[in-house]
Design a protein around this motif. Sequence first.
Motif, short mmCIF file in Angstrom:
data_model
loop_
_atom_site.label_atom_id
_atom_site.label_comp_id
_atom_site.label_asym_id
_atom_site.label_seq_id
_atom_site.Cartn_x
_atom_site.Cartn_y
_atom_site.Cartn_z
N ILE A 145 -43.74 -34.47 -11.52
CA ILE A 145 -45.85 -34.44 -11.82
C ILE A 145 -45.98 -34.75 -10.08
O ILE A 145 -47.25 -34.50 -9.34
CB ILE A 145 -45.80 -35.68 -11.87
N GLY A 205 -55.65 -36.84 -19.42
CA GLY A 205 -55.42 -36.65 -18.22
C GLY A 205 -53.86 -37.05 -18.20
O GLY A 205 -53.31 -36.20 -17.38
N TRP A 206 -53.81 -37.81 -18.49
CA TRP A 206 -52.24 -38.16 -18.46
C TRP A 206 -51.01 -37.51 -18.97
O TRP A 206 -49.87 -37.54 -18.09
CB TRP A 206 -51.76 -39.88 -18.18
N LEU A 207 -51.84 -37.13 -20.27
CA LEU A 207 -50.41 -36.56 -21.06
C LEU A 207 -50.05 -35.05 -20.47
O LEU A 207 -48.82 -34.31 -20.46
CB LEU A 207 -50.76 -36.39 -22.72
N TRP A 208 -51.11 -34.27 -20.11
CA TRP A 208 -50.75 -32.98 -19.51
C TRP A 208 -50.42 -33.18 -18.61
O TRP A 208 -49.06 -32.33 -17.88
CB TRP A 208 -52.53 -32.50 -19.22
N ALA A 209 -49.95 -34.07 -17.49
CA ALA A 209 -49.51 -34.50 -16.08
C ALA A 209 -48.29 -34.71 -16.31
O ALA A 209 -47.18 -34.22 -15.92
CB ALA A 209 -50.38 -35.71 -15.49
N ILE A 210 -47.74 -35.14 -17.83
CA ILE A 210 -46.73 -35.82 -18.26
C ILE A 210 -45.68 -34.42 -18.20
O ILE A 210 -44.85 -34.03 -17.80
CB ILE A 210 -46.13 -36.80 -19.02
#
Length: 94
Positions: A37, A2-7
């Motif tokens: 973001i 999820g953090w990768l998609w947020a970035i």
Amino acid sequence: MGWLWAIIVGFVLGLIAKAVIPGKQHSPLWLTTIFGILGAVVGNAIARALGVAATPGIDWTRHLFQLVAAIIIVAVGDMAYMALWGNRKREQRV
């Protein structure tokens, strides 16, 4: 994951916002990504509050809220960046 998609989404939203805003923005790319973001998070919150967060198919309304929020945040954030760091950078170049 999820953090990768947020970035990734923040990066894309930040770049689109920079392209839409007239004039030159001076904030660095990493800060533009953070602003993007934040725009995605704020846009999702607005969409959820208005009841359009989950629709069948592609959520165009949610994406529009994200983009508008990113444009506002990038514009205000760039003004704040220049107010805080702009004069110092100009003085270092002279």
